[in-house]
Design a protein around this motif. Sequence first.
Motif, PDB file in Angstrom:
ATOM      1  N   GLU A 237       0.860  -1.180   0.000  1.00 16.23           N
ATOM      2  CA  GLU A 237       0.000   0.000   0.000  1.00 16.23           C
ATOM      3  C   GLU A 237       0.897   1.230   0.000  1.00 16.23           C
ATOM      4  O   GLU A 237       1.991   1.209   0.560  1.00 16.23           O
ATOM      5  N   GLY A 238       0.455   2.303  -0.638  1.00 13.72           N
ATOM      6  CA  GLY A 238       1.162   3.575  -0.552  1.00 13.72           C
ATOM      7  C   GLY A 238       2.380   3.692  -1.462  1.00 13.72           C
ATOM      8  O   GLY A 238       2.805   2.732  -2.100  1.00 13.72           O
ATOM      9  N   CYS A 239       2.931   4.918  -1.523  1.00 11.93           N
ATOM     10  CA  CYS A 239       4.068   5.201  -2.394  1.00 11.93           C
ATOM     11  C   CYS A 239       4.865   6.363  -1.816  1.00 11.93           C
ATOM     12  O   CYS A 239       4.282   7.332  -1.330  1.00 11.93           O
ATOM     13  N   ASN A 240       6.198   6.265  -1.899  1.00 12.93           N
ATOM     14  CA  ASN A 240       7.065   7.328  -1.362  1.00 12.93           C
ATOM     15  C   ASN A 240       7.632   8.232  -2.445  1.00 12.93           C
ATOM     16  O   ASN A 240       8.517   9.035  -2.167  1.00 12.93           O
ATOM     17  N   ASN A 241       7.179   8.089  -3.692  1.00 10.52           N
ATOM     18  CA  ASN A 241       7.909   8.746  -4.775  1.00 10.52           C
ATOM     19  C   ASN A 241       7.584  10.215  -5.031  1.00 10.52           C
ATOM     20  O   ASN A 241       8.430  10.970  -5.465  1.00 10.52           O
ATOM     21  N   PHE A 242       6.336  10.606  -4.825  1.00  6.79           N
ATOM     22  CA  PHE A 242       5.942  12.005  -5.030  1.00  6.79           C
ATOM     23  C   PHE A 242       6.362  12.559  -6.399  1.00  6.79           C
ATOM     24  O   PHE A 242       7.011  13.596  -6.484  1.00  6.79           O
ATOM     25  N   CYS A 243       6.018  11.837  -7.466  1.00  6.41           N
ATOM     26  CA  CYS A 243       6.218  12.375  -8.819  1.00  6.41           C
ATOM     27  C   CYS A 243       5.373  13.647  -8.942  1.00  6.41           C
ATOM     28  O   CYS A 243       4.297  13.744  -8.352  1.00  6.41           O
ATOM     29  N   THR A 244       5.841  14.596  -9.732  1.00  7.74           N
ATOM     30  CA  THR A 244       5.193  15.918  -9.734  1.00  7.74           C
ATOM     31  C   THR A 244       3.787  15.917 -10.346  1.00  7.74           C
ATOM     32  O   THR A 244       3.023  16.849 -10.126  1.00  7.74           O
ATOM     33  N   PHE A 245       3.446  14.860 -11.119  1.00  4.79           N
ATOM     34  CA  PHE A 245       2.120  14.843 -11.753  1.00  4.79           C
ATOM     35  C   PHE A 245       1.091  14.095 -10.905  1.00  4.79           C
ATOM     36  O   PHE A 245      -0.080  14.025 -11.260  1.00  4.79           O
ATOM     37  N   CYS A 246       1.532  13.502  -9.770  1.00  7.14           N
ATOM     38  CA  CYS A 246       0.727  12.457  -9.140  1.00  7.14           C
ATOM     39  C   CYS A 246       0.239  12.841  -7.744  1.00  7.14           C
ATOM     40  O   CYS A 246       1.006  13.312  -6.913  1.00  7.14           O
ATOM     41  N   ILE A 247      -1.029  12.561  -7.477  1.00  8.27           N
ATOM     42  CA  ILE A 247      -1.646  12.873  -6.191  1.00  8.27           C
ATOM     43  C   ILE A 247      -1.645  11.655  -5.251  1.00  8.27           C
ATOM     44  O   ILE A 247      -1.965  11.763  -4.073  1.00  8.27           O
ATOM     45  N   ILE A 248      -1.289  10.488  -5.787  1.00 11.79           N
ATOM     46  CA  ILE A 248      -1.555   9.232  -5.080  1.00 11.79           C
ATOM     47  C   ILE A 248      -0.910   9.101  -3.686  1.00 11.79           C
ATOM     48  O   ILE A 248      -1.562   8.594  -2.779  1.00 11.79           O
ATOM     49  N   PRO A 249       0.345   9.567  -3.465  1.00 10.29           N
ATOM     50  CA  PRO A 249       0.846   9.462  -2.081  1.00 10.29           C
ATOM     51  C   PRO A 249      -0.066  10.161  -1.072  1.00 10.29           C
ATOM     52  O   PRO A 249      -0.194   9.715   0.072  1.00 10.29           O
TER      53      PRO A 249
END
Length: 450
Positions: free
Chosen positions: A151-163
Amino acid sequence: MATVAFHTLGCKVNHYETEAIWQLFKQEGYERTDFESASDVYIINTCTVTNTGDKKSRQVIRRAIRKNPDAVICVTGCYAQTSPAEIMAIPGVDIVVGTQDRVKMLEYIEQYKQERQPINAVGNIMKNRVYEELDVPAFTDRTRASLKIQEGCNNFCTFCIIPWARGLMRSRDPQEVIRQAQQLVDAGYKEIVLTGIHTGGYGEEMKDYNLAMLLRDLEAQVKGLKRLRISSIEASQITDEVIEVMDKSEVVVRHLHIPLQSGSNTVLKRMRRKYTMEFFAERLDRLKEALPGLAVTSDVIVGFPGETEEEFMETYNFIKEHKFSELHVFPYSKRTGTPAARMEDQIDEEVKNERVHRLISLSDQLAKEYASQFENEVLEVIPEEIYKEDPESGLYVGYTDNYLKVVFPASEEMVGKIVKVKISKAGYPYNEGQFVRVIDEDAVFEEAAV
């Protein structure tokens, strides 16, 4: 008997979680009804990956309220997590639960029935460090079982809200994964798809366990497992150890979905992706060396803010050179609240669409080229469903381990079994095949009857 109806928006993880929430209701004696009919409880599992996801989620919520104004309306999922106040503001919404504490949903429903006061149960997802166990012993779809491992993500790509919707990386206990995999195999599934928000990151926050070890343990410990697929893995997560496990494995399939997003280093930097094209290329070369015939599918975002024609062509040429077997191409769409939505140099819609079309036609061409390598070969296919374009034909559709979609003559009792099929004519989106034989240990039936 109380009834519950579900509507799921968005990704495979959401679909998995809806099935898990349904299990909770089933244990309490609820009956599941169709979302379009009247129900006592409606559960809307929402998506927020794009602004359109939010909008569609709101439309579905309003549809449920109109269906039965007296029903308990419960909204969960990613949009619920990021914008609970927006959802609470819709008249008729009774309960909002985000992407955690879904096990408490039944308690909230009881509480609502007694107090008749709307409940906002959304907490701060960023503080959550524990994987929430949600069991799914069987699926409505009977050929491929999803098994959520993280579950979850640590990446914080600039286009993405998912974290912000899912929180940070947390992995499921390997013993739980193995236990549930065995349960799914025992329920008759031949193929298990490991899934999650950032699936390939499994184990990154664990001290001495990782994805490669999980793959190895699943193969060693799950009796009767025939196919194991990883739903998605980042280039940086394809370690030499993962390649070695795939190479030696009898069950891990010859197919990886590795999101590229862009083939230009300058765009990747603006996206805050954590790899360069040189690194990505090196991983692909290593993989194809170890696994001849490997299918590599990918996601690409076209028209990211500031993308020049040159940058787009870098992506185009990279994909062409490395012969991906299929692409999912998305025009960049602004997601409010992400850094990319505030960037200058947003690309004109017409330019985006024109680039999308160029990449899609390249993808079609590469998909045909990839499939053509397997013409006249005999591959293993799991039939999934009747060929919808000609339901009377006796043809069924299924996937090979390397993700070729094959249409071939089969019968209802073969669905979900593994059969040998000769690819008589390669193509895209469908390959044509001839049924050879069933290789399922528990299936005994006349080949002549087919």
